[in-house]
Design a protein around this motif. Structure first.
Motif, PDB file in Angstrom:
ATOM      1  N   ALA A   1      41.499 -14.247   1.537  1.00  0.00           N
ATOM      2  CA  ALA A   1      42.630 -15.174   1.420  1.00  0.00           C
ATOM      3  C   ALA A   1      42.978 -15.429  -0.037  1.00  0.00           C
ATOM      4  CB  ALA A   1      42.294 -16.485   2.135  1.00  0.00           C
ATOM      5  N   ALA A   2      41.979 -15.596  -0.876  1.00  0.00           N
ATOM      6  CA  ALA A   2      42.244 -15.816  -2.303  1.00  0.00           C
ATOM      7  C   ALA A   2      42.914 -14.597  -2.930  1.00  0.00           C
ATOM      8  CB  ALA A   2      40.944 -16.135  -3.031  1.00  0.00           C
ATOM      9  N   ASP A   3      42.468 -13.402  -2.548  1.00  0.00           N
ATOM     10  CA  ASP A   3      43.031 -12.174  -3.115  1.00  0.00           C
ATOM     11  C   ASP A   3      44.438 -11.881  -2.605  1.00  0.00           C
ATOM     12  OD1 ASP A   3      40.689 -11.781  -4.515  1.00  0.00           O
ATOM     13  OD2 ASP A   3      39.872 -10.299  -3.112  1.00  0.00           O
ATOM     14  N   ASN A   4      44.798 -12.447  -1.447  1.00  0.00           N
ATOM     15  CA  ASN A   4      46.078 -12.133  -0.824  1.00  0.00           C
ATOM     16  C   ASN A   4      47.012 -13.337  -0.695  1.00  0.00           C
ATOM     17  OD1 ASN A   4      45.925  -9.148   0.424  1.00  0.00           O
ATOM     18  ND2 ASN A   4      43.892 -10.084   0.546  1.00  0.00           N
ATOM     19  N   ALA A   5      46.702 -14.382  -1.440  1.00  0.00           N
ATOM     20  CA  ALA A   5      47.497 -15.616  -1.322  1.00  0.00           C
ATOM     21  C   ALA A   5      48.981 -15.379  -1.566  1.00  0.00           C
ATOM     22  CB  ALA A   5      46.951 -16.662  -2.282  1.00  0.00           C
ATOM     23  N   GLU A   6      49.305 -14.501  -2.502  1.00  0.00           N
ATOM     24  CA  GLU A   6      50.718 -14.281  -2.838  1.00  0.00           C
ATOM     25  C   GLU A   6      51.491 -13.668  -1.676  1.00  0.00           C
ATOM     26  OE1 GLU A   6      48.686 -10.456  -3.501  1.00  0.00           O
ATOM     27  OE2 GLU A   6      48.217 -12.540  -4.036  1.00  0.00           O
ATOM     28  N   ARG A   7      50.792 -13.036  -0.735  1.00  0.00           N
ATOM     29  CA  ARG A   7      51.473 -12.432   0.405  1.00  0.00           C
ATOM     30  C   ARG A   7      51.968 -13.468   1.393  1.00  0.00           C
ATOM     31  NH1 ARG A   7      47.563  -7.704   2.490  1.00  0.00           N
ATOM     32  NH2 ARG A   7      49.466  -7.097   3.639  1.00  0.00           N
ATOM     33  N   PHE A   8      51.501 -14.693   1.274  1.00  0.00           N
ATOM     34  CA  PHE A   8      51.921 -15.772   2.150  1.00  0.00           C
ATOM     35  C   PHE A   8      53.041 -16.621   1.534  1.00  0.00           C
ATOM     36  CE2 PHE A   8      47.741 -14.732   3.678  1.00  0.00           C
ATOM     37  CZ  PHE A   8      47.813 -14.928   5.054  1.00  0.00           C
ATOM     38  N   VAL A   9      53.389 -16.335   0.315  1.00  0.00           N
ATOM     39  CA  VAL A   9      54.320 -17.199  -0.421  1.00  0.00           C
ATOM     40  C   VAL A   9      55.718 -16.617  -0.402  1.00  0.00           C
ATOM     41  CG1 VAL A   9      54.842 -18.221  -2.665  1.00  0.00           C
ATOM     42  CG2 VAL A   9      52.460 -18.020  -1.918  1.00  0.00           C
ATOM     43  N   GLY A  10      56.698 -17.479  -0.150  1.00  0.00           N
ATOM     44  CA  GLY A  10      58.086 -17.087  -0.262  1.00  0.00           C
ATOM     45  C   GLY A  10      58.578 -16.161   0.816  1.00  0.00           C
ATOM     46  N   VAL A  11      57.885 -16.134   1.940  1.00  0.00           N
ATOM     47  CA  VAL A  11      58.293 -15.250   3.044  1.00  0.00           C
ATOM     48  C   VAL A  11      59.390 -15.908   3.860  1.00  0.00           C
ATOM     49  CG1 VAL A  11      57.517 -14.058   5.120  1.00  0.00           C
ATOM     50  CG2 VAL A  11      56.005 -14.223   3.144  1.00  0.00           C
TER      51      VAL A  11
ATOM     52  N   THR B   1      36.758 -20.074  13.732  1.00  0.00           N
ATOM     53  CA  THR B   1      37.788 -20.492  14.679  1.00  0.00           C
ATOM     54  C   THR B   1      39.149 -20.364  14.032  1.00  0.00           C
ATOM     55  OG1 THR B   1      37.790 -22.798  13.965  1.00  0.00           O
ATOM     56  CG2 THR B   1      36.193 -22.174  15.680  1.00  0.00           C
ATOM     57  N   ARG B   2      40.189 -20.536  14.832  1.00  0.00           N
ATOM     58  CA  ARG B   2      41.541 -20.492  14.280  1.00  0.00           C
ATOM     59  C   ARG B   2      41.757 -21.617  13.277  1.00  0.00           C
ATOM     60  NH1 ARG B   2      43.060 -15.596  14.916  1.00  0.00           N
ATOM     61  NH2 ARG B   2      45.294 -15.975  15.247  1.00  0.00           N
ATOM     62  N   THR B   3      41.189 -22.792  13.551  1.00  0.00           N
ATOM     63  CA  THR B   3      41.328 -23.888  12.589  1.00  0.00           C
ATOM     64  C   THR B   3      40.525 -23.616  11.322  1.00  0.00           C
ATOM     65  OG1 THR B   3      39.619 -25.089  13.829  1.00  0.00           O
ATOM     66  CG2 THR B   3      41.906 -25.677  14.265  1.00  0.00           C
ATOM     67  N   ASP B   4      39.375 -22.930  11.430  1.00  0.00           N
ATOM     68  CA  ASP B   4      38.639 -22.517  10.230  1.00  0.00           C
ATOM     69  C   ASP B   4      39.500 -21.621   9.349  1.00  0.00           C
ATOM     70  OD1 ASP B   4      36.277 -23.814  11.052  1.00  0.00           O
ATOM     71  OD2 ASP B   4      35.484 -22.009  12.021  1.00  0.00           O
ATOM     72  N   LEU B   5      40.181 -20.666   9.967  1.00  0.00           N
ATOM     73  CA  LEU B   5      41.023 -19.741   9.214  1.00  0.00           C
ATOM     74  C   LEU B   5      42.142 -20.477   8.500  1.00  0.00           C
ATOM     75  CD1 LEU B   5      41.297 -16.845  11.827  1.00  0.00           C
ATOM     76  CD2 LEU B   5      39.904 -16.866   9.754  1.00  0.00           C
TER      77      LEU B   5
ATOM     78  N   ASP C   1      43.015 -23.723   1.417  1.00  0.00           N
ATOM     79  CA  ASP C   1      42.288 -23.751   0.151  1.00  0.00           C
ATOM     80  C   ASP C   1      42.783 -22.656  -0.791  1.00  0.00           C
ATOM     81  OD1 ASP C   1      40.761 -25.857   1.081  1.00  0.00           O
ATOM     82  OD2 ASP C   1      39.057 -24.597   1.672  1.00  0.00           O
ATOM     83  N   ALA C   2      42.999 -21.454  -0.244  1.00  0.00           N
ATOM     84  CA  ALA C   2      43.429 -20.331  -1.079  1.00  0.00           C
ATOM     85  C   ALA C   2      44.833 -20.546  -1.634  1.00  0.00           C
ATOM     86  CB  ALA C   2      43.376 -19.033  -0.277  1.00  0.00           C
ATOM     87  N   LEU C   3      45.712 -21.146  -0.819  1.00  0.00           N
ATOM     88  CA  LEU C   3      47.091 -21.365  -1.247  1.00  0.00           C
ATOM     89  C   LEU C   3      47.260 -22.661  -2.031  1.00  0.00           C
ATOM     90  CD1 LEU C   3      47.481 -19.076   0.865  1.00  0.00           C
ATOM     91  CD2 LEU C   3      49.584 -20.208   1.571  1.00  0.00           C
ATOM     92  N   GLY C   4      46.233 -23.496  -2.030  1.00  0.00           N
ATOM     93  CA  GLY C   4      46.307 -24.760  -2.754  1.00  0.00           C
ATOM     94  C   GLY C   4      47.327 -25.724  -2.174  1.00  0.00           C
ATOM     95  N   ARG C   5      47.417 -25.774  -0.859  1.00  0.00           N
ATOM     96  CA  ARG C   5      48.370 -26.669  -0.215  1.00  0.00           C
ATOM     97  C   ARG C   5      47.830 -27.110   1.142  1.00  0.00           C
ATOM     98  NH1 ARG C   5      53.600 -23.603   2.083  1.00  0.00           N
ATOM     99  NH2 ARG C   5      53.691 -25.610   3.159  1.00  0.00           N
ATOM    100  N   ASP C   6      48.416 -28.165   1.667  1.00  0.00           N
ATOM    101  CA  ASP C   6      48.028 -28.640   2.992  1.00  0.00           C
ATOM    102  C   ASP C   6      48.698 -27.787   4.062  1.00  0.00           C
ATOM    103  OD1 ASP C   6      46.509 -30.721   1.955  1.00  0.00           O
ATOM    104  OD2 ASP C   6      48.223 -32.099   1.924  1.00  0.00           O
ATOM    105  N   ILE C   7      47.899 -27.336   5.019  1.00  0.00           N
ATOM    106  CA  ILE C   7      48.425 -26.627   6.183  1.00  0.00           C
ATOM    107  C   ILE C   7      47.771 -27.243   7.408  1.00  0.00           C
ATOM    108  CG2 ILE C   7      48.771 -24.412   7.325  1.00  0.00           C
ATOM    109  CD1 ILE C   7      48.184 -23.038   4.639  1.00  0.00           C
ATOM    110  N   ALA C   8      48.566 -27.699   8.328  1.00  0.00           N
ATOM    111  CA  ALA C   8      48.041 -28.302   9.548  1.00  0.00           C
ATOM    112  C   ALA C   8      47.969 -27.265  10.655  1.00  0.00           C
ATOM    113  CB  ALA C   8      48.932 -29.461   9.981  1.00  0.00           C
TER     114      ALA C   8
END
Length: 271
Positions: free
Chosen positions: A261-271, A185-189, A195-202
């Protein structure tokens, strides 16, 4: 006879080149708009041209037997006619079911008279990158349907399937519905991204207008179309998705979303 990869510097085409090389293919031709910026591996013949401009394609099709066709609905029929006239015999296309957004590509391929294999992928794992701005800015993902589910697939797995199909005749005449190994589901994603980014995301259920506003920084003017045609089109828990399609065709496990997600975590950071 060469294998032609169109869109060879795009997200999936570039990976198709890599997977062909990994499988021992030696006569690979790559079509790209700007060969000077292609940065393709040694041994790959780079040819300038674009599916958007069929008049540029003649040099690319010379002595080609098989080709990977990137989705380009507006010019697919014209490009395929040129390919057949040049002697191309087999095409592996990235498209979709006839009623889908990309369905016209597959229909053009069948109408061309070439031997064909259709690849019909589920939602790309990479599409979650549209959340990057709001994750960084607010720590919240806003969408209308938290239980909307699919089995997202990594672009690398699609490319692996394409390379497999290009190197055999076993999949000629087949429409290969491709999906990842898990229905999520979208919430699963969002949870696995957290978990991959090591932070809380709601995850916050939002209206159409709120969702468009949240996605606009990454999607621009396409955000309304995406919300209306994709997010509201998810079916909850689609039990018929082919979650073993990648290993069935390639012989190797499909990428899980947690791994991607673990392999691409850096692509979500600092955008």
């Amino acid at each position: 006879m060469a294998i032609l990869v169109t869109g060879a510097t795009a997200n999936i085409g570039r990976k198709v080149v890599d997977h062909l090389l990994a499988r021992g293919a030696t006569d690979i031709r790559a079509l790209t708009v700007d060969p000077r910026k292609a940065a393709l591996p040694a041994g790959v013949e780079v040819v300038e041209g674009s599916l958007r401009r069929p008049d540029t394609l003649a040099p690319a099709f010379a002595d080609v037997k098989r080709m990977y066709l990137a989705p380009m609905p507006d010019t697919a029929a014209e490009a395929l006619a040129l390919a057949r006239a040049a002697g191309v015999r087999q095409v592996v296309d990235l498209s979709g079911e006839p009623e889908s957004w990309w369905g016209s590509v597959g229909m053009a391929v069948e109408a061309s008279g070439l031997a064909w294999t259709h690849l019909w992928p589920a939602d790309f794992m990479e599409n979650t990158l549209i959340w990057s701005h709001q994750i960084n800015a607010t720590g919240v993902v806003r969408e209308p349907r938290p239980d909307g589910a699919t089995a997202p697939i990594a672009m690398d797995d699609i490319a692996s399937v394409a390379a497999t199909a290009l190197l055999t005749e076993a999949y000629i005449g087949r429409s290969c519905a491709l999906a990842g190994p898990e229905i999520l589901t979208r919430t699963d994603l969002v949870g696995q991204l957290a978990d991959a980014l090591g932070r809380d995301i709601a995850f916050r259920r939002s209206s159409r207008e709120e969702t468009v506003t949240a996605l606009a920084p990454t999607m621009g003017d396409t955000a309304p179309w995406y919300v209306d045609n994709v997010l509201y089109g998810f079916d909850p828990r689609p039990a018929d998705l082919p979650t073993t399609s990648v290993p069935d065709i390639t012989g190797r496990p499909a990428t899980t979303f947690a791994r991607w997600a673990a392999d691409n975590a850096e692509r979500f950071v600092g955008v």
